[in-house]
Design an enzyme around this catalytic site. Sequence first.
Site, PDB file in Angstrom:
ATOM      1  N   GLN A   1      56.509  35.439  41.023  1.00  0.00           N
ATOM      2  CA  GLN A   1      55.888  35.024  39.762  1.00  0.00           C
ATOM      3  C   GLN A   1      56.692  35.476  38.543  1.00  0.00           C
ATOM      4  OE1 GLN A   1      52.143  37.385  40.599  1.00  0.00           O
ATOM      5  NE2 GLN A   1      52.194  37.682  38.398  1.00  0.00           N
TER       6      GLN A   1
ATOM      7  N   HIS B   1      41.816  47.401  34.699  1.00  0.00           N
ATOM      8  CA  HIS B   1      41.714  47.239  36.156  1.00  0.00           C
ATOM      9  C   HIS B   1      40.487  47.969  36.697  1.00  0.00           C
ATOM     10  CE1 HIS B   1      46.252  46.904  35.645  1.00  0.00           C
ATOM     11  NE2 HIS B   1      45.963  45.786  36.275  1.00  0.00           N
TER      12      HIS B   1
ATOM     13  N   LYS C   1      42.400  38.717  30.092  1.00  0.00           N
ATOM     14  CA  LYS C   1      43.596  38.746  29.248  1.00  0.00           C
ATOM     15  C   LYS C   1      44.512  37.615  29.713  1.00  0.00           C
ATOM     16  CE  LYS C   1      46.844  41.774  29.763  1.00  0.00           C
ATOM     17  NZ  LYS C   1      47.992  40.871  30.111  1.00  0.00           N
TER      18      LYS C   1
HETATM   19  O1  PAF Z   1      47.358  39.498  37.069  1.00  0.00           O
HETATM   20  C1  PAF Z   1      48.134  40.053  37.879  1.00  0.00           C
HETATM   21  O2  PAF Z   1      48.309  41.274  37.871  1.00  0.00           O
HETATM   22  C2  PAF Z   1      48.890  39.192  38.888  1.00  0.00           C
HETATM   23  O3  PAF Z   1      49.242  37.975  38.323  1.00  0.00           O
HETATM   24  C3  PAF Z   1      48.132  38.992  40.204  1.00  0.00           C
HETATM   25  C4  PAF Z   1      46.841  38.226  39.994  1.00  0.00           C
HETATM   26  C5  PAF Z   1      47.841  40.347  40.836  1.00  0.00           C
HETATM   27  C6  PAF Z   1      49.000  38.192  41.184  1.00  0.00           C
HETATM   28  O4  PAF Z   1      50.188  38.837  41.466  1.00  0.00           O
END
Ligand code: PAF
Length: 289
Positions: free
Chosen positions: A61, A37, A151
Amino acid sequence: METVYSLEALRHTIVGWRRTGARIAIVPTMGNLHAGHISLLERARLLADRTVVSIFVNPIQFGKGEDYARYPSTLDADKEKLAEAGLDLLFAPNLGELYPGGIEEDTRITVPGLSTILCGQYRPGHFSGVATVVAKLFINVQPDVALFGEKDYQQVLIVKRMVHDLLMPVEIIGMPIIREADGLAMSSRNAYLKPDERERASKIFASLNAAATKLGQQTQSLIAIETAAMAELAAAGFRPEYFSIRRAADLTVPQLEDRSLQILVAAWLGGARLIDNVRVELSTPLAML
Ligand code: PAF
């Protein structure tokens, strides 16, 4: 570093930046930040005048029985890392802020085709959840550029397709995978690995490299390479979902003469679902399928 929790405060800061003509970048995350990150943030700071990082564990998600409830939340540690890396603005909304009408009847964005293969086949609805929350972030931050780690290679392609189809004026940049010393791709979910599993986990990257070498030699069919990798992972105690060689551009099945390929894998090890991928640029066009 400023931290905001509401859309109102977010928009207020963004409007101020826009007035000065600032170029804005966003790095969407679900927190529990690692070096991968931070590499996105560092790149964002080179590409834009102002950078926003969002931290939001997006419930829609996650499928039923997935790790939403136990997804690691480390906001204080994340804030320290972000401040140290020179972030301008952290947006850390709660659920009601992004889903004011709840999550059941919420409007969804679906990117067809790409969302139902590979990870989408095993995680129905996952990419629609990703596309929806990323669109909400883009609408409110109005970034010029957004950065995502490769990734999640399929996720990067889906976000690119969404932005293209919905005419969103945002440049999407996929950034190289950051790996641990033994090759394991950095991921918040690596925290689920027990010590003995963590020791074996680098096998997943090794399997990709072995397949990439075979692919380069062009002496075995794609299916033979994929099947051997699945068997090796299973023998090493993984529960592989897929190990697949695809076209890098759109993840469709390779055709003769292709050169740019992506090998992608998803496999469970204990309670962790690991994904990884590598690019293969063939020096001679694909001569065998
Ligand atoms: O890759 C992630 O951490 C998530 O899928 C994202 C892009 C922040 C969306 O919630």
